[in-house]
Structures are given as C-alpha cells and as structure tokens.
Design a protein around this motif. Sequence first.
Motif, PDB file in Angstrom:
ATOM      1  N   GLU B 247       0.836  -1.203   0.000  1.00 46.06           N
ATOM      2  CA  GLU B 247       0.000   0.000   0.000  1.00 46.06           C
ATOM      3  C   GLU B 247       0.866   1.246   0.000  1.00 46.06           C
ATOM      4  O   GLU B 247       1.796   1.362   0.779  1.00 46.06           O
ATOM      5  N   ARG B 248       0.527   2.153  -0.874  1.00 44.58           N
ATOM      6  CA  ARG B 248       1.309   3.375  -0.968  1.00 44.58           C
ATOM      7  C   ARG B 248       0.375   4.499  -1.406  1.00 44.58           C
ATOM      8  O   ARG B 248      -0.182   4.464  -2.505  1.00 44.58           O
ATOM      9  N   GLU B 249       0.171   5.482  -0.537  1.00 46.43           N
ATOM     10  CA  GLU B 249      -0.642   6.627  -0.947  1.00 46.43           C
ATOM     11  C   GLU B 249       0.291   7.622  -1.621  1.00 46.43           C
ATOM     12  O   GLU B 249       1.408   7.875  -1.145  1.00 46.43           O
ATOM     13  N   SER B 250      -0.159   8.131  -2.787  1.00 48.22           N
ATOM     14  CA  SER B 250       0.766   8.946  -3.578  1.00 48.22           C
ATOM     15  C   SER B 250       0.856  10.377  -3.051  1.00 48.22           C
ATOM     16  O   SER B 250       1.836  11.057  -3.308  1.00 48.22           O
ATOM     17  N   HIS B 252       1.521  12.913  -0.132  1.00 49.93           N
ATOM     18  CA  HIS B 252       2.121  12.863   1.190  1.00 49.93           C
ATOM     19  C   HIS B 252       2.836  14.169   1.478  1.00 49.93           C
ATOM     20  O   HIS B 252       3.073  14.985   0.581  1.00 49.93           O
ATOM     21  N   ARG B 456       7.142   7.797   4.858  1.00 45.44           N
ATOM     22  CA  ARG B 456       5.944   8.567   5.192  1.00 45.44           C
ATOM     23  C   ARG B 456       6.004   9.124   6.608  1.00 45.44           C
ATOM     24  O   ARG B 456       5.319  10.071   6.944  1.00 45.44           O
ATOM     25  N   ASP B 476       8.473   7.226  -5.290  1.00 53.43           N
ATOM     26  CA  ASP B 476       7.797   8.456  -5.681  1.00 53.43           C
ATOM     27  C   ASP B 476       8.415   9.016  -6.961  1.00 53.43           C
ATOM     28  O   ASP B 476       7.761   9.743  -7.687  1.00 53.43           O
TER      29      ASP B 476
END
Lengths: 364, 513
Positions: B247-250, B252, B456, B476
């Motif tokens: 899981e990686r939220e773009s 941040h 993060r 990223d």
Amino acid sequence: MQLALVRRQYPSRVLSVFTPFIAFGLTLLAGSIMFAAQGLDPLVTLYTYFVEPLIETWSLHELAIKAAPLILIGVGLSVCFLSNNWNIGAEGQFVVGAITGSALPVLWPDFANFATLPLMLLFGVLGGCAYACIPALLKTRFNTNEILTSLMLVYVAQLLLDWLVRGPWRNPEGFNFPETRIFNDAAILPELFSEYGRANWGIVFALVAAIGVWLMLRKTLKGFEVQVVGASPRAGRFAGFSSSRMVFFAFGLSGALAGLAGIAEVAGASGQLRPVISPGYGFTAIIVAFLGRLNPLGIVAAGLVLALTYLGGEAAQIALGLSDKVVRVFQGMLLFFVLATDTLIHYQVRVTGGTTAGDSRGDR
Amino acid sequence: MSHVQPRVPLLEMQGIRKEFPGTLANDDVSLAILPGEIHALLGENGAGKSTLVKMIYGVLQPDAGEMRWQGSPEHVASPREARHLGIGMVFQHFSLFEALSAAENIALSLDDAPEASTIVERASRVSQEYGLPLDPLAMVGDLSVGERQRIEIVRCLLQEPSLLVLDEPTSVLTPQEAERLFETLEKLRADGRSILYISHRLEEVQRMCDRATVLRQGRVVGACDPREETAASLASMMVGKDLKPVERESVHDRGEVLFEIRHLNRPAETPFAVALRDISLQVNAGDIIGIAGVAGNGQSEFFEAVSGEVLQSEPDMVRLCGTDAGALGIGHRRALGAAFVPEERLGHGAVPSLSLSQNLLLSRHASDHAEFLGTAGWVQRARLMAKSRAVIEALDVRCGGPDPAAGTLSGGNLQKFIIGRELDRQPRVLLVNQPTWGVDAGAAAHIRQALIELARNGSAVVLISQDLDELFEVCDAMAVMHDGELSEPIPREQATLETIGLLMGGASMGSAA
C-alpha cells in the motif's frame, strides 16, 4: 562405496572442544610408532617424555619458565591470527625485545635501582612492538605479504643479536666469550618461590596477559573489531573499522607481548644476552596459538603442553640418548594433527554409495 | 505446434530428491520437457529451481530419482557429460574472464576447441543466425551485461544442444534487451530445440512458454499451460497464498532536503570498476527515490561513496541531514542519522559466523554508542540481546534459537533482520541497495511496506534496485544509473517501463522522453 566429507549445517561445538585432545592423542600414537621404529619401548619413552617432568616440584618450575614465553607470544598471536594478520615473526620480535630491554643493564651497568627492571620491561615491550610494526607498515603501505616480511625479519633480528654479543656489547671481562656482562641484581626478574625452584614473574605476566586479552576479545568493542575484520574485511569496513589500523593494532600488540617475553626470558632465566636466547619460542607459539583454538585461556593450557615437549625432549635426550630433534618432530606432529582434526568441526565423515562430483553446498 | 500430443519427452526427471544439511532442496520432483518447447520452471527464490537444473546439468547429483534422456535412463555425472548428451546451460552468474576476448572465452568452454579463427567464424555465424549481435574480438571487461549474456548463449549454441537451460536470464537485462532475447528463444524453438526457462517473472513466462512446472519449497505444486492461467493464479501457486499488495498513498507531506549529492565524481579504482561522473540528487523528507539500472553501472561504487566506506574529495559532495559528510567515515554518517543496507548480505551487511546480536552491534556501535557500549568499549551484551529480540519480533524474522549465527538464517530472513536493525533506529536517511534480491515474495512485500512507512514518517529513502516492478510499486520518483551517470529523477506518474528501459540501455534523457 566411498568416504565423503559432508559439510555440517552448524560447526560442531563438542568437537571444537575435543579436537585438541584428539590431536594430542594421535600425536602420542604416532610418537609411539616412531619410538618403536627406533627400537625403544614406546611406553617407557612416553613416560620419560610426558610424565616424569610433571612429578617433581623443581621441574614444574622449569615448566613454568618454558611455558611463560610460549603463552605470552601465543596470546599476542591469537589477536593477529583472529584478525587475519599472519605474523610469523614473533621469534624476531622476541629477540629484539630482549635486545632493547637489555640495553639498560648492558650499557649502564651502574644504573641499578628500583626503576631498572620496570624500565627494561618497558623497553622490551616497545622494542618488540616497534619491530612488529615494520611488517605492518609494509603491508598497509605497499601491500607486501606479511608472512614473508615478518619471517625474514626474524633472521635480521637473530643476526643483529649475534653481532651485538660478539661485538659492541661483549662482556669486557668475559674472556672473549660471545656474551654480554651478567646483569646487575636490580635487573633480574625475581623468582616467585625461590626455595622450591626457578620459576619467575614471567609466568605471572603470561597469565595476566592471557586474561586481559581474553576479556578484550570477549567483552569489548575492540575485540569485536578484531573478530569482524578477521572474518570479513568488507563487513569490517561497513562497520566503520579501519583494516589498516587493525593491522598495526594486531602486529603492535603481538610484538609488544613477544618483546615482553624476550626481555623476561633474559632478565629471568639467563641473566645476560647470548648469541641464541630462544629454542624457537616464537615459532612454537604459533602451534600454541592454534592448539589453544586462538582463545587466550586455551592458549594457557596449550602453552603448558608445548612447554612439556621441550622438557620431555631434554629428559629423553639425557635418559634415553634420543636426538633433541625429537622435540621438533613432536611439535610438528601436534600442529599437523590439530589442523587436520579441525576439519571434523566443519565437516562430518559419511559413507556414500555413489560418486559425488563437485561442490555439495550449492545454493538451492 | 501441438505440444499436448503424446511424444517421447526429450528429458524426463522422476522422483528427484536432493538434500543439503538442514534443507530438503528437492523432494519427489518430476518434470518432463518435450522436444521443441519452451518449458518454464517457476518458483520463488529458494524453491529449489537452481538445485534441480544443477542436477540436470550434472553439477550436482540427486540423492534419489531417475533421469531419462530421449527415453533412456542416464546418469549425468558431470557438466561435460551433460554437454555430450546435448544439454547447454547459461547460468545466472556468468562465468567469463573479463580480461579475455569473447572468442577466447568461448574457446575455453569448448571440450575440444578448434583453431581460434574457426571459433571466430563459427561464433559470428551463430550470432547472426539467431540475432545475437556479438563482436568475437571484444574484451569481455568492456561489454555490457546483456552482451556478456549473449557470449554465454552463443558458446552454448556452438555445442548444438537440443536442450538449452537458462537460469533467470532477464534478471540482468533492460526490458529492450529482454525483448531481443525472447526473439532469439523463439527462433531456437522454431529450430526444434527445447528450452528450460527458469524465472519468477510471470509476464514473460506467460507470453513465451508452452508449459510451466511450478516449484514451492522443493516440491512440484503444479504443472500448467501458463497461457491459460492468470498472473494472479500463477503467483498464488508459487507463493502458496494470496499476497497482499503493497500500500502506498501517492499524496504525502514533503519536508526539507535530507539527502543531497552534489556533483559526485569518483574515478574507477580498478580496470573493471565504474567511474562515477557528476552525480547529483536531492531527496526530501517523506520521499522514496528509486535508482534503476542494470547491475554493474556504478551502483556499488555509488553505495560505497554515499555510505562513507569510501570518502569523497570534497566534503559537500555528500550532504546528509543538512551536514557536509563527504569527509566523514561511515560511523560519523550513521551518527548524523543515516543508515545503509548493502546489496551483499553475507560478508558485507553481516558476518556469517557471528551471532545476530553481534551483527546488530556491527552497524549500530557508532550511532548508538551510549546504549550498547560502556566505559572502555565494554559491550552491553544484555541490551544487545534485548534489542536483537525486538528486531526479530518486529520484522518476523524466522530463526532457530534466541541468538543464532547470521549464516544459519535463510537469505530472506537475514535480510529482514539487516533491514530491521536499521529501521529500529528510525534513521532520517536510508540508502538501500537491492533489498529484496533473493528474498521470497512474502518477505519482499514486508520489506517494501516497511520502506514506505519509514518515508511517510518523515525520512528520506533512496532505493537502488534492478527490479523495475519493485521500483514502480514503491517509489515516488525514479532516476536511472547508466555507466556511472545518474539521470534526473522522473516522477512516478510520468515514468513508463519504456522510458526507464531506454535510459537503462544508455539513451539520453531527451531522446527517452
């Protein structure tokens, strides 16, 4: 059917304790065969060789005298070998330590007070240390093989001693014998229990050095550094340890201890410098270091065993007329069997059916 | 092309078993390769694929089981016998002499080598025939990894093998080089040769292979037509369970610049090392920047320079956490808040013969001096043990005993420990080189997730990897290292496999974009 060596998943702990004993047993066995071949009764000879020196107090003192330099040098060499520095020149560092330490009583025989002996010991330590730093410097600066340079420097040191005692340092009242003057009383290493035998403070130095180096290796960051740099130079660099500083540390420490052994030997047992001051302690200590598993406490035990081969050799020479070369044969066999049986720590012997080609350790 | 028709298999392995001390590498493995097919051998690292092919090629001998070649039982005692039967093999790690030419390397591998000129001529012919461009007189040390692989393949083909075994051939290639390899393999199949293709990359297996055998923990867990399976079904066959995606939220928070390289130059130390040329890179708190590139393009040299194993000529070439660190050694750089994980686990990141707690001290003695060391460098063993236990639990490291030697752990578990010992410090800067190489999929996902979480939480992370899937999953932005130079980082949203692949092959930024 054939025998194959199969690598163990883990090194055997039991065997790493017992292989020195197995090796000693095999040495006795091979020695018996050698004696029998010379027409001697193996049991009587082995008794003369290995038991008789242990049953009298004075000869136990002699054992301590012989064991002290072996332990001192062996302990220093263990740090060298653990850190992957192959100092083969402890014999030379022993001789140079004896020379630099003796300078004081030889050149200033009238300087005799409480400071004489401590200064001699200090000079001996510094001399041995400095001499050992020559191969260290050559290794770090020019990438020279330290096995060769340290070994060759042994002969330089021996010839230097020979020249000194025959030339400038010869005893003016010594009837031209190749010897220095006898040290004054303040320059003599005192005996421990002089009413029972000749054992001197050398054995105490040896035990203190063994315990000190054992603590250093086991409990401190420096000891950890020795192990890491020795096991894997690249991991050592990753840890931030400098491998060239380690070369100097290991050579310097072992040279210092060999130098201390050298000056303790001349200030104790002999009381003067002669052309030959060591029956090969520096080389025998290599066997001591390995027989003691490069563990300083093990080296104490191994030093006593090897000292016994010297004493036994003398006894056998006197009682049975055996050549003194037998000592070397025993020491050589002992090293051979120690290194050979060490294989059993990492490998086990298995009887296999087929042929086994190549490396049986490939990755999955 | 009807590979389902009953035919005598070219090679048949039945009930193969191979045990190493402590592991059962192959257990009752059976496999049949038909003439003229590309057969995939799928499995995670450590599943037993390499062991199986080493037995096929005669490098290892099975403990039990039978091997049949064109229907008759055979005992392959050595690679020479394997070659004699008609089996050729290209290993994952090449066995070429860098100081010799391609033709000389080929001559060395032939059992009875003809004249040098004949080799040059035959090698050129084979390389043209199969689309493997090759200069037989070029020095191997000057060649790229892809070109070296071609030498290996050509020298196999010179022996006219009917079965060619390729062990993870694309792991060292750019996507474009891999594409060319696939064309060659298809030509070989059209020629009637069989290929045993070992991989853990599902896409390439699906597009090229006729049949697949899947290994897991030394056993065959499935045989299938990969084209009738989905990538997900193959993956779960390999891994044995469904994998949770990373899981990686773009979106941040980004903080200050914590990691900065300014015009880093480093001359090559040996003829076969890569010189670093004018590398610049900035990484902010909160970001993960990936460095892609084919192995041997300067990644190790870059790692050594940034970690401080090798010092720089100018102090401001490397800035960590706002301080010029170019003249500081690795211990000082760690004390500034940086942490490093090298590519090689055994002998670089860890000492195999030392225990885990000692290996914890290896990288932490400088940064956590007060915690682990008393006066005169006295090691606080109890605290080390407690910390080592905490790392083992946090990363779910599987090991025998409370404090085993590092060398007794499997690759994946040791890697989890090595990463865990750095993460435990919450370093402000983390540089990792190939963290999931040789690690099983479950552990790899765990490690990737941990890297994302570290970033993060406000650290700067630099990830050097050859695995493009991993970089796309985690990073990223991605920069590409080629021949000692580093491209501008391309943001994740703008990067495509094709652009990155072209940059990996040496194209310039303008032409690739």
